[in-house]
Design a protein around this motif. Structure first.
Motif, PDB file in Angstrom:
ATOM      1  N   TYR A  75     -36.735 -43.280  33.315  1.00 34.75           N
ATOM      2  CA  TYR A  75     -35.596 -42.589  33.931  1.00 34.75           C
ATOM      3  C   TYR A  75     -35.444 -43.013  35.373  1.00 34.75           C
ATOM      4  N   ALA A  88     -29.297 -36.951  40.107  1.00 32.21           N
ATOM      5  CA  ALA A  88     -28.889 -37.453  38.796  1.00 32.21           C
ATOM      6  C   ALA A  88     -30.099 -37.992  38.051  1.00 32.21           C
ATOM      7  N   ALA A  89     -30.199 -37.645  36.771  1.00 30.36           N
ATOM      8  CA  ALA A  89     -31.273 -38.174  35.917  1.00 30.36           C
ATOM      9  C   ALA A  89     -30.629 -39.164  34.963  1.00 30.36           C
ATOM     10  N   LEU A  90     -30.839 -40.442  35.205  1.00 32.04           N
ATOM     11  CA  LEU A  90     -30.153 -41.480  34.432  1.00 32.04           C
ATOM     12  C   LEU A  90     -31.144 -42.256  33.566  1.00 32.04           C
ATOM     13  N   PRO A  91     -31.009 -42.172  32.242  1.00 32.16           N
ATOM     14  CA  PRO A  91     -31.916 -42.954  31.390  1.00 32.16           C
ATOM     15  C   PRO A  91     -31.683 -44.448  31.613  1.00 32.16           C
ATOM     16  N   ALA A  93     -32.067 -46.838  29.717  1.00 35.08           N
ATOM     17  CA  ALA A  93     -31.413 -47.458  28.556  1.00 35.08           C
ATOM     18  C   ALA A  93     -29.896 -47.305  28.605  1.00 35.08           C
ATOM     19  N   GLU A  94     -29.397 -46.344  29.393  1.00 26.58           N
ATOM     20  CA  GLU A  94     -27.955 -46.110  29.446  1.00 26.58           C
ATOM     21  C   GLU A  94     -27.264 -46.942  30.529  1.00 26.58           C
ATOM     22  N   THR A 118     -22.603 -47.210  34.251  1.00 26.82           N
ATOM     23  CA  THR A 118     -22.918 -46.765  32.885  1.00 26.82           C
ATOM     24  C   THR A 118     -21.598 -46.665  32.125  1.00 26.82           C
ATOM     25  N   GLU A 119     -21.685 -46.277  30.867  1.00 22.60           N
ATOM     26  CA  GLU A 119     -20.448 -46.126  30.084  1.00 22.60           C
ATOM     27  C   GLU A 119     -19.702 -44.866  30.506  1.00 22.60           C
ATOM     28  N   SER A 120     -20.379 -44.019  31.276  1.00 24.59           N
ATOM     29  CA  SER A 120     -19.748 -42.780  31.713  1.00 24.59           C
ATOM     30  C   SER A 120     -19.028 -43.018  33.036  1.00 24.59           C
ATOM     31  N   GLY A 121     -18.475 -41.975  33.576  1.00 22.97           N
ATOM     32  CA  GLY A 121     -17.857 -42.085  34.896  1.00 22.97           C
ATOM     33  C   GLY A 121     -16.390 -42.417  34.841  1.00 22.97           C
ATOM     34  N   PHE A 128     -22.855 -45.249  40.648  1.00 25.81           N
ATOM     35  CA  PHE A 128     -23.774 -45.012  41.758  1.00 25.81           C
ATOM     36  C   PHE A 128     -23.737 -46.248  42.653  1.00 25.81           C
ATOM     37  N   TYR A 293     -18.221 -48.964  33.009  1.00 30.31           N
ATOM     38  CA  TYR A 293     -17.116 -49.095  33.935  1.00 30.31           C
ATOM     39  C   TYR A 293     -17.659 -49.574  35.259  1.00 30.31           C
ATOM     40  N   ARG A 448     -14.942 -51.215  21.458  1.00 31.91           N
ATOM     41  CA  ARG A 448     -15.207 -49.803  21.732  1.00 31.91           C
ATOM     42  C   ARG A 448     -15.529 -49.531  23.202  1.00 31.91           C
ATOM     43  N   GLU A 450     -13.263 -48.634  27.189  1.00 29.99           N
ATOM     44  CA  GLU A 450     -12.002 -48.751  27.908  1.00 29.99           C
ATOM     45  C   GLU A 450     -11.907 -50.086  28.649  1.00 29.99           C
TER      46      GLU A 450
ATOM     47  N   VAL B  94     -24.785 -39.661  28.750  1.00 30.31           N
ATOM     48  CA  VAL B  94     -25.306 -40.788  29.522  1.00 30.31           C
ATOM     49  C   VAL B  94     -26.286 -40.313  30.591  1.00 30.31           C
ATOM     50  N   PHE B  95     -25.863 -39.361  31.384  1.00 29.11           N
ATOM     51  CA  PHE B  95     -26.795 -38.812  32.367  1.00 29.11           C
ATOM     52  C   PHE B  95     -26.438 -37.373  32.740  1.00 29.11           C
ATOM     53  N   THR B  96     -27.441 -36.678  33.292  1.00 26.42           N
ATOM     54  CA  THR B  96     -27.201 -35.307  33.748  1.00 26.42           C
ATOM     55  C   THR B  96     -27.369 -35.279  35.261  1.00 26.42           C
ATOM     56  N   GLU B  97     -26.704 -34.361  35.890  1.00 27.91           N
ATOM     57  CA  GLU B  97     -26.769 -34.284  37.346  1.00 27.91           C
ATOM     58  C   GLU B  97     -26.798 -32.821  37.758  1.00 27.91           C
ATOM     59  N   GLY B 116     -20.912 -37.890  29.783  1.00 23.14           N
ATOM     60  CA  GLY B 116     -20.967 -38.689  28.562  1.00 23.14           C
ATOM     61  C   GLY B 116     -19.933 -39.778  28.647  1.00 23.14           C
ATOM     62  N   VAL B 117     -19.752 -40.522  27.554  1.00 25.74           N
ATOM     63  CA  VAL B 117     -18.745 -41.577  27.553  1.00 25.74           C
ATOM     64  C   VAL B 117     -17.376 -40.899  27.585  1.00 25.74           C
ATOM     65  N   TYR B 146     -33.817 -42.696  21.123  1.00 23.18           N
ATOM     66  CA  TYR B 146     -34.047 -44.129  21.354  1.00 23.18           C
ATOM     67  C   TYR B 146     -35.123 -44.650  20.409  1.00 23.18           C
TER      68      TYR B 146
END
Lengths: 478, 148
Positions: A75, A88-91, A93-94, A118-121, A128, A293, A448, A450, B94-97, B116-117, B146
């Motif tokens: 992480y 923020a806790a970011l894996p 792998a993501e 990441t794929e999020s955001g 970040f 993104y 798959r 954006e 994807v992540f938590t904050e 999330g995505v 995973y």
């Protein structure tokens, strides 16, 4: 990974922190303005401004000191903020990509800009972003992606130049070069109009059937294209790709160095493209779509600037096995009616060009040579569009299996997209009345994520395509 | 695991609302001194709105809010007039904050956002200990995912 490694921000990151609080400096000015409107006097603004400056400096330093990145148990923990504290806790792998950039000032200060995506955001915004010491960046990349790639592929200067030439456009040149020329003109005490006069004078010396304005436009077009080419060349200079294990690293840039790192497993699709200029040299470029993104380049990363398709496939199929797939293609119908459908738009455009040019010449005969030039250029583009349309029919195709491959032309660029069937986000099948009559359809497949790649193929046999989608995805169309 | 906001989250929201109310009232009073004292009448609906949100909306909003975390996903439910339920599958997260402000820190609460995505859901403030539990739980579930 059971490390517990701490990374602190580079002191130059304070600049980014300060930028966020700059609005505080406006408050004393506003206070002064209100005071002046009400009482016709201003007092204490400088004192307040100094207090505000000390305040934002204090906040920025505090924030810089409290910023930390910790890597622990697969992480990445990013802690930021002083008044509003975020963690923020970011894996790991993501993480889709880590982009590292540095201009020469950062280079001198031994710092680098790091952005993690990441794929999020939010699309177009880095998830970040921070500044780290050069040595810390290497350590961070090693911890996130494993050891530094050993195999490095460099490209010759001609290939980089070709990539730059094909990636440039006159419009970019105008956007980039316009303000520079204007500023330069001001500095040297020559206005833009004087530059234009010079161009016109120069064009008058070129003898041709067309009026001098045509030559002036051509010279200006070549000049702005040249500026765009130089900008692209500086951006792509020293382009190299390093591969090792599952990690891919792409570096480029002369004055602004950019490094993008990602895992092969993050790659959503591989796209081989050929722009009109590349077609002349029979070479292709290859880029990959990564499901995250990012900032400037979105989700696409150029992997190979210029190479023949055969070399591309043989050189990179071990890294991207999806390039190896051999499947049966569904191609556009080849009969003469379908050919006429492909050529419908170029024919309409040709008629319009003839009509408009003739009309303008009749209405304004004194500008005959100018309109003739405009008409000829448009006709040239239309002829090329016709050639592309025929190519669309001959080279287009789609195949569905464990891998999905789509070949098509968008604008003037040829695309060949390779992806796993599970990475396809949307398949759109459209049928116009003429498609219903001919029992055909047009299909577009999008990856798959954006802003990722999308390829469209026209005039495909409908039943065959429907059965294939049903067989591969188990989805029946209604 | 189901987590609901503690009562002090309600108090925290009321304090924030009170600060906003006081600021707005201050502006109205200042403007009334400058222009017309008739402006002070605006304080009546403002105060009524403050009372309504403070004593009717916030308690109901707090009692309607819950965060349910399981191995499958996270469900965040809230709403007084419009009930909303966000469902996020754990594997698509994807992540938590976690976000703490000075006031919420004083109350021992923080908010958690799940990214999330193409999705982001932020919970109202919950106990810091609960937030840590949720974050840890999701970390474990994702790790299991995973491995699978």
């Amino acid at each position: 990974m059971n490390d517990n490694t701490l990374f602190k921000a580079h002191p130059v990151f304070i600049y980014n922190m300060l930028k966020r609080f700059v609005f505080v400096l406006i408050l004393p000015v506003l206070k002064g303005a209100v005071q002046y409107v009400l009482y016709r006097r201003i007092s204490g603004v400088i004192l307040l401004e100094s207090v505000a400056l000390v305040f934002i400096l204090f906040l920025s330093v505090w924030r810089l000191v409290s910023f930390r990145i910790v890597i622990k148990d697969d992480y990445l923990y990013i802690t930021d903020g002083v008044i509003i504290k975020k963690r923020a806790a970011l894996p790991i792998a993501e993480i889709s990509t880590i982009t590292v950039t540095a201009d020469f000032i950062l280079d001198l200060l031994k710092a680098k800009n790091v952005s993690i995506n990441t794929e999020s955001g939010i699309y177009g915004k880095k998830d970040f972003s921070f500044k780290l010491y050069k040595t810390d960046v290497d350590r961070l990349l090693d911890m996130v992606y494993g050891k530094k790639p050993q195999i490095e592929v460099r490209f010759t200067a001609e290939k980089i130049a070709l990539l730059s030439a094909t990636a440039s456009s006159a419009l970019t040149g105008l956007i980039v070069g316009g303000p520079i020329i204007y500023r330069l003109g001001k500095l040297l005490n020559i206005g833009v109009l004087a530059v234009l006069n010079d161009i016109t004078e120069l064009s008058k010396s070129i003898k041709s059937y067309f009026p001098p304005i045509v030559n002036a436009i051509t010279i200006a077009f070549i000049a702005v294209y040249g500026v765009s080419f130089l900008v692209a060349l500086a951006r792509n200079m020293f382009f190299r790709i390093s591969v090792g294990g599952k990690r891919v690293e792409i570096k480029s840039g002369l004055y602004y160095k950019r490094q993008r790192t990602f895992l092969v497993s993050s790659v959503k699709d591989v796209c081989i493209a050929q722009t009109p200029l590349m077609r002349a040299f029979r070479i292709y470029t290859m880029r990959v779509g990564i499901g995250g993104y990012g900032g400037e380049n979105g989700e696409k990363s150029t992997v190979v600037p210029a190479m023949t398709k055969k070399d591309l496939k043989s050189g990179f199929s071990s890294l991207f096995p999806v390039l190896n797939c051999k499947t049966e293609f569904i191609n556009p119908k080849k009969d003469s009616f379908s050919r006429r459908r492909f050529l419908l738009l170029p024919n309409i455009y040709a008629l319009l060009i003839f009509g408009i040019t003739a009309g303008l010449i009749i209405l304004l005969p004194s500008f005959e040579r100018l309109f003739l030039f405009g008409g000829l250029v448009s006709l040239g583009f239309d002829l090329y569009f016709g050639f592309i349309s025929v190519k669309k029919q001959n080279t287009g195709g789609i195949s569905f299996g464990e891998e999905v491959v789509a070949k098509g032309i968008s604008g003037y660029t040829y695309y060949e997209m390779y992806t796993k069937k599970n990475n396809i986000g949307k398949i759109t099948v459209k049928r116009y009345p003429v498609d219903v009559i001919q029992n055909t359809c047009r299909v577009s497949v999008a990856v798959r994520s954006e802003s990722a790649d999308k390829v469209k193929v026209l005039v495909l046999p409908y039943e065959k395509l429907k059965n294939k989608i049903e067989k591969v995805y188990g989805i029946k169309s209604h | 695991m189901t987590v609901t906001p503690p009562k002090k989250t309600g108090t925290l929201l009321k304090i924030r609302l009170g600060i906003i109310f006081l600021l707005l009232s201050g502006i109205i009073v200042y403007l009334s001194f400058l222009f017309s004292f008739a402006l002070l009448y605006a304080l009546i609906p403002l105060f009524a709105l403050y009372l309504f949100i403070s004593f009717f909306y916030i308690p109901r909003f707090i009692s309607s809010t819950s965060v349910y975390v399981s191995s499958e996903g996270v469900t965040v439910t809230y709403g007084v007039f419009i009930k909303t339920e966000h469902i996020l599958p754990v594997l698509r997260l994807v992540f938590t904050e976690t976000t703490v402000t000075p006031l919420s820190r004083a109350f021992g609460v923080c908010s958690v956002s799940f990214s999330g995505v193409k999705a982001k859901v932020k919970t109202p403030e919950i106990l810091i200990a609960d937030a840590m539990k949720i974050t840890k739980y999701i970390e474990n579930e994702k790790a299991k995912g995973y491995e699978r």
